[in-house]
Design an enzyme around this catalytic site. Structure first.
Site, PDB file in Angstrom:
ATOM      1  N   ARG A 175       0.833  -1.218   0.000  1.00  0.00           N
ATOM      2  CA  ARG A 175       0.000   0.000   0.000  1.00  0.00           C
ATOM      3  C   ARG A 175       0.862   1.261   0.000  1.00  0.00           C
ATOM      4  O   ARG A 175       0.456   2.290  -0.535  1.00  0.00           O
ATOM      5  CB  ARG A 175      -0.936   0.000   1.206  1.00  0.00           C
ATOM      6  CG  ARG A 175      -2.080  -0.987   1.068  1.00  0.00           C
ATOM      7  CD  ARG A 175      -3.030  -0.918   2.234  1.00  0.00           C
ATOM      8  NE  ARG A 175      -4.182  -1.793   2.026  1.00  0.00           N
ATOM      9  CZ  ARG A 175      -5.125  -2.004   2.919  1.00  0.00           C
ATOM     10  NH1 ARG A 175      -5.078  -1.398   4.094  1.00  0.00           N
ATOM     11  NH2 ARG A 175      -6.141  -2.811   2.656  1.00  0.00           N
ATOM     12  N   LYS A 226     -19.835 -14.579   1.830  1.00  0.00           N
ATOM     13  CA  LYS A 226     -21.264 -14.247   1.899  1.00  0.00           C
ATOM     14  C   LYS A 226     -21.839 -13.736   0.582  1.00  0.00           C
ATOM     15  O   LYS A 226     -21.293 -12.822  -0.028  1.00  0.00           O
ATOM     16  CB  LYS A 226     -21.495 -13.194   2.982  1.00  0.00           C
ATOM     17  CG  LYS A 226     -21.191 -13.679   4.392  1.00  0.00           C
ATOM     18  CD  LYS A 226     -21.474 -12.577   5.402  1.00  0.00           C
ATOM     19  CE  LYS A 226     -21.240 -13.050   6.831  1.00  0.00           C
ATOM     20  NZ  LYS A 226     -21.533 -11.973   7.797  1.00  0.00           N
ATOM     21  N   GLY A 229      -8.367  -8.302  -0.608  1.00  0.00           N
ATOM     22  CA  GLY A 229      -7.101  -8.763  -0.033  1.00  0.00           C
ATOM     23  C   GLY A 229      -6.655 -10.140  -0.456  1.00  0.00           C
ATOM     24  O   GLY A 229      -5.513 -10.330  -0.885  1.00  0.00           O
ATOM     25  N   GLY A 281     -13.474  -3.026   0.083  1.00  0.00           N
ATOM     26  CA  GLY A 281     -14.884  -2.633   0.158  1.00  0.00           C
ATOM     27  C   GLY A 281     -15.230  -1.484  -0.769  1.00  0.00           C
ATOM     28  O   GLY A 281     -16.319  -1.431  -1.341  1.00  0.00           O
TER      29      GLY A 281
END
Length: 401
Positions: free
Chosen positions: A36, A197, A358, A381
């Site tokens: 990052r 999910k 990730g 996200g």
């Protein structure tokens, strides 16, 4: 989404506040993974070359408004100094500790402020705290796409108190590639979605269906919700029982639009979750229809990897978010790594590939194919929300061109 770019700003002699995403793992007081940090180097180097007085700000972890040593950004400043040039460090992000360090900057100098989240006001988007941050600078740049989904003081509030708020080079790159995927995708356009999910991915799947994706490949634990909804026995595999009807409706809507909707045909299974905690893991790969009530699915099988690779053969645009299995527990990383290699091969044939999330990013790195991926998103996200068509507060807050 035409937003002001750092390249549109006159930077020489200006105090430039750059919101970066330095939320990196720290181990034994040193940066353990600097991906990052390196992702934002082009923006930082550009600002230095243009003679800006560069003020870097980031969060690290979840200190919840407390000063916690393990969440200090001091090790990041030391690591950045090795990568770039000597970088000063301020013991706070506001107040005299920050202001004095900023006053000491000459053109081309860099200071990293202490963790923004040592102040509860950051996540509350507090206006007074936003003014304090803005008081440090003349101009603002956001290069932290991963934090753009949050309306925090350093991503939204500060922009109300500066003359110009622009996108950094990394932010621009994210918006360019992801915007191309949802607005100007080349076809065949293939989406690979994994993770635990279904509920996390529904907005993205619906948006992709509406925007004309050609194929959707589903892996990871979320596949079991679709499989159970279709009547397969999935044993003790992770399933969202409340989402069964939704899963059926999503698949039906996609297929009615002529979209190829692929689910796993085989998988790696164990007798329960317990074996993965022991020294010896007893696994077997079986067709989905042979699953009995005592088995737990842990990863897609080799046949599924082959089917997915075949579906990517003619792809011109690929989006991948989420692992195909319990990636962090070998040997259940094999499916994800197999898909990573297939995406890389499609990229070499000319497809534009975008990988985000990730575990997906870790997979392309572990498979040794990261350099073959067109764009590796730093978003997580934020990537999902952007692909779902949601407005990201940190992007919306930037100055329009």
């Amino acid at each position: 989404m035409a937003k002001l770019s750092i390249k549109d700003l006159q930077l020489r002699g200006q105090r430039l506040f750059v919101r970066v995403d330095f939320n990196v793992p720290i181990k034994d007081g040193k940066v353990d993974d600097d991906s990052r940090i390196t992702a934002s180097l082009p923006t930082i180097q550009y600002a230095i070359d243009q003679g800006a007085r560069v003020i870097l700000a980031s969060h690290l972890g979840r200190p919840k408004g407390e000063r916690v040593d393990k969440y200090s950004l001091r090790p990041v400043a030391a690591h950045l100094s090795e990568l770039l040039k000597p970088v000063a460090f301020a013991d706070d992000c506001v107040g005299e500790a920050a202001e004095s360090k900023v006053r000491e900057l000459n053109d081309g100098d860099v200071v990293l402020l202490e963790n923004l989240r040592f102040h509860t006001e950051e996540e509350k988007n507090d206006d007074g705290f936003s003014k304090q941050l803005a008081g440090l600078c003349d101009l603002y740049v956001n290069d932290a796409f991963g934090t753009a989904l949050r309306a925090h003081a350093s991503t939204v509030g500060i922009t109300r108190h500066v003359s110009k708020a622009a996108a950094g080079l990394l932010m621009e790159k994210e918006l360019d590639y992801l915007g191309r995927a949802i607005n100007h995708a080349e076809h065949p356009f293939v989406a690979i979605l994994g993770g635990a999910k279904v509920s996390d991915k529904i907005p993205v799947i619906n948006a992709l269906v509406d925007r004309g994706v050609d194929k959707i490949l589903i892996g990871g634990a979320m596949a079991y919700t679709f499989l159970k909804a279709e009547g397969f026995t999935v044993g003790k595999s992770l399933v969202e029982d409340t989402m069964l009807q939704t899963a059926l409706e999503i698949k039906k809507r996609a297929e009615e639009k002529g979209i190829v909707f692929l689910l796993p045909t085989d998988h790696q299974v164990v007798d329960s979750y317990e074996p993965i905690k022991g020294e010896k893991i007893v696994t077997k790969t079986i067709p989905i229809e042979f699953t009995n009530i005592g088995l737990v699915g842990m990863d897609i099988g080799v046949e599924t990897v082959a089917h997915f690779a075949d579906a990517l053969r003619d792809a011109r645009m690929i989006i991948w978010n989420g692992p195909m299995g319990v990636f962090e527990e070998p040997p259940f990383d094999q499916g994800t790594i197999g898909v990573a290699k297939a995406v890389a091969e499609a990229s070499e044939r000319g497809a534009t590939s975008i990988v985000g999330g990730g575990d997906s990013v870790s997979a392309v790195t572990r498979a040794g194919v990261a350099d073959k991926i067109t764009h590796i998103s730093t978003g997580g996200g934020a990537t999902l929300e952007f692909l779902a068509g949601d407005e990201l507060p940190g992007v919306a807050a930037l100055t329009d061109k």
